[in-house]
Design a protein around this motif. Sequence first.
Motif, short mmCIF file in Angstrom:
data_model
loop_
_atom_site.label_atom_id
_atom_site.label_comp_id
_atom_site.label_asym_id
_atom_site.label_seq_id
_atom_site.Cartn_x
_atom_site.Cartn_y
_atom_site.Cartn_z
N ALA A 223 2.85 1.52 -1.31
CA ALA A 223 2.23 2.03 -2.53
C ALA A 223 0.75 1.65 -2.62
O ALA A 223 0.34 0.59 -2.16
CB ALA A 223 2.97 1.50 -3.76
N ASP A 224 -0.03 2.54 -3.25
CA ASP A 224 -1.43 2.24 -3.56
C ASP A 224 -1.57 1.58 -4.92
O ASP A 224 -2.51 0.82 -5.16
CB ASP A 224 -2.26 3.53 -3.55
CG ASP A 224 -2.27 4.20 -2.19
OD1 ASP A 224 -2.77 3.59 -1.23
OD2 ASP A 224 -1.76 5.34 -2.08
N HIS A 225 -0.65 1.91 -5.82
CA HIS A 225 -0.72 1.44 -7.20
C HIS A 225 0.70 1.30 -7.71
O HIS A 225 1.60 2.03 -7.30
CB HIS A 225 -1.49 2.44 -8.05
CG HIS A 225 -1.88 1.93 -9.41
ND1 HIS A 225 -3.08 1.30 -9.65
CD2 HIS A 225 -1.22 1.94 -10.60
CE1 HIS A 225 -3.15 0.97 -10.93
NE2 HIS A 225 -2.03 1.34 -11.52
N ALA A 226 0.90 0.36 -8.62
CA ALA A 226 2.23 0.13 -9.18
C ALA A 226 2.15 0.01 -10.69
O ALA A 226 1.18 -0.55 -11.22
CB ALA A 226 2.85 -1.13 -8.59
N ILE A 227 3.14 0.57 -11.35
CA ILE A 227 3.30 0.30 -12.78
C ILE A 227 4.73 -0.19 -12.99
O ILE A 227 5.64 0.16 -12.24
CB ILE A 227 3.01 1.54 -13.66
CG1 ILE A 227 4.11 2.59 -13.51
CG2 ILE A 227 1.65 2.12 -13.35
CD1 ILE A 227 4.00 3.71 -14.54
N VAL A 228 4.91 -1.01 -14.00
CA VAL A 228 6.23 -1.52 -14.36
C VAL A 228 6.53 -1.07 -15.78
O VAL A 228 5.72 -1.28 -16.69
CB VAL A 228 6.30 -3.06 -14.25
CG1 VAL A 228 7.69 -3.54 -14.70
CG2 VAL A 228 6.02 -3.51 -12.83
N ILE A 229 7.70 -0.45 -15.96
CA ILE A 229 8.15 -0.01 -17.27
C ILE A 229 9.27 -0.92 -17.74
O ILE A 229 10.23 -1.16 -16.99
CB ILE A 229 8.64 1.45 -17.22
CG1 ILE A 229 7.48 2.40 -16.91
CG2 ILE A 229 9.30 1.85 -18.54
CD1 ILE A 229 7.89 3.85 -16.77
N ALA A 230 9.16 -1.43 -18.94
CA ALA A 230 10.19 -2.28 -19.52
C ALA A 230 9.99 -2.33 -21.03
O ALA A 230 8.86 -2.14 -21.52
CB ALA A 230 10.16 -3.69 -18.93
N ASN A 231 11.06 -2.57 -21.75
CA ASN A 231 10.98 -2.72 -23.21
C ASN A 231 10.25 -1.57 -23.88
O ASN A 231 9.49 -1.75 -24.84
CB ASN A 231 10.34 -4.06 -23.58
CG ASN A 231 11.19 -5.25 -23.16
OD1 ASN A 231 12.34 -5.08 -22.77
ND2 ASN A 231 10.62 -6.44 -23.24
N GLY A 232 10.42 -0.35 -23.35
CA GLY A 232 9.90 0.84 -24.00
C GLY A 232 8.46 1.19 -23.71
O GLY A 232 7.90 2.07 -24.36
N GLY A 233 7.84 0.54 -22.74
CA GLY A 233 6.44 0.86 -22.43
C GLY A 233 6.03 0.36 -21.07
O GLY A 233 6.84 -0.19 -20.31
N ILE A 234 4.76 0.57 -20.73
CA ILE A 234 4.20 0.08 -19.48
C ILE A 234 3.73 -1.35 -19.69
O ILE A 234 2.86 -1.61 -20.53
CB ILE A 234 3.03 0.96 -19.01
CG1 ILE A 234 3.53 2.37 -18.64
CG2 ILE A 234 2.33 0.33 -17.79
CD1 ILE A 234 2.43 3.33 -18.20
N VAL A 235 4.31 -2.27 -18.95
CA VAL A 235 3.97 -3.69 -19.12
C VAL A 235 3.05 -4.19 -18.01
O VAL A 235 2.53 -5.31 -18.10
CB VAL A 235 5.24 -4.56 -19.17
CG1 VAL A 235 6.10 -4.16 -20.38
CG2 VAL A 235 6.06 -4.43 -17.88
N PHE A 236 2.86 -3.37 -16.96
CA PHE A 236 1.93 -3.73 -15.90
C PHE A 236 1.42 -2.45 -15.25
O PHE A 236 2.17 -1.49 -15.03
CB PHE A 236 2.59 -4.60 -14.83
CG PHE A 236 1.69 -4.87 -13.65
CD1 PHE A 236 0.82 -5.96 -13.65
CD2 PHE A 236 1.66 -4.02 -12.55
CE1 PHE A 236 -0.03 -6.19 -12.59
CE2 PHE A 236 0.81 -4.24 -11.48
CZ PHE A 236 -0.03 -5.33 -11.50
N SER A 237 0.12 -2.46 -14.88
CA SER A 237 -0.48 -1.37 -14.12
C SER A 237 -1.58 -1.96 -13.25
O SER A 237 -2.53 -2.56 -13.76
CB SER A 237 -1.06 -0.30 -15.05
OG SER A 237 -1.67 0.75 -14.31
N GLY A 238 -1.41 -1.83 -11.93
CA GLY A 238 -2.40 -2.41 -11.02
C GLY A 238 -1.96 -2.30 -9.58
O GLY A 238 -1.01 -1.58 -9.26
N SER A 239 -2.65 -2.99 -8.71
CA SER A 239 -2.35 -2.93 -7.29
C SER A 239 -1.06 -3.68 -6.99
O SER A 239 -0.64 -4.56 -7.76
CB SER A 239 -3.49 -3.54 -6.48
OG SER A 239 -3.53 -4.94 -6.68
N PRO A 240 -0.40 -3.37 -5.86
CA PRO A 240 0.80 -4.14 -5.47
C PRO A 240 0.53 -5.63 -5.34
O PRO A 240 1.38 -6.45 -5.73
CB PRO A 240 1.19 -3.50 -4.13
CG PRO A 240 0.70 -2.10 -4.23
CD PRO A 240 -0.60 -2.20 -4.98
#
Length: 262
Positions: free
Chosen positions: A211-228
Amino acid sequence: MTEAAPSIVHLRDVRLERGGRTVLRDISLDVPKGQVIAVLGPSGSGKSTLLAALTGELEAAAGTVEVFGRPIPRRNRDLLELRKGIGVLLQGNGLLTDLTAAENVGLPLRAHTRLPRPVIDRLVRMKLHAVGLRAAADAFPRELSGGMARRVALARALALDPPLMIYDEPLTGLDPIASGVVMALVRRLNDTLGLTSIVVTHHVHETLPVADHAIVIANGGIVFSGSPDALSASPDPLVQQFLKGEPDGPIGFDAAPRTEAA
């Protein structure tokens, strides 16, 4: 993410609901052309709901959802045209059991083009070759391993040369070797065919290397957005709970109450 690259997918302040219940809120995301984006999160976090919004299956309750620089259309004919530009690899493969691998791959070409049979046959061979399965053209799905069947489904998703690929839990049911093969294909095909890829998965360690970029979804929203790398190094307890698979932490899980044995 790189601001210079045009966005293939653009979401801003999106709220998604199912059955009157808010599943995701305040979702903002830009997917630049040519990148592989990993959308990570535990089961039930709303990853599939996000996919439904990107393909027009689910209309956003609020906010903006744009694909290929324009809002998701609501007219059936316009929506069908949009979907021709989006290849989707389903976690269940969706192969028709009474058709060969080649016939499965050729389905979108027969349904959505007027190309002559010899041209379709040649394109099918090219797609199967791209996933390393040209020799399996005449095999039926029951004759394929799980990893091979997943690659046939990938070849079918690529049949119409879509600029955007969406992978819905592509590693479900695969062993570690097959998982490595599939993820290596995702990266290679993205680069050689000039695609943009969104990989929705809870398989963190297999997905982050490509991956070039990662986001993490939890608790109803995006909790992280950035590089691996930034994800792996994040001190956020919520992110760390997900990465380490810890049962206790800020990510809540619904569980049915246990009953005592009589």
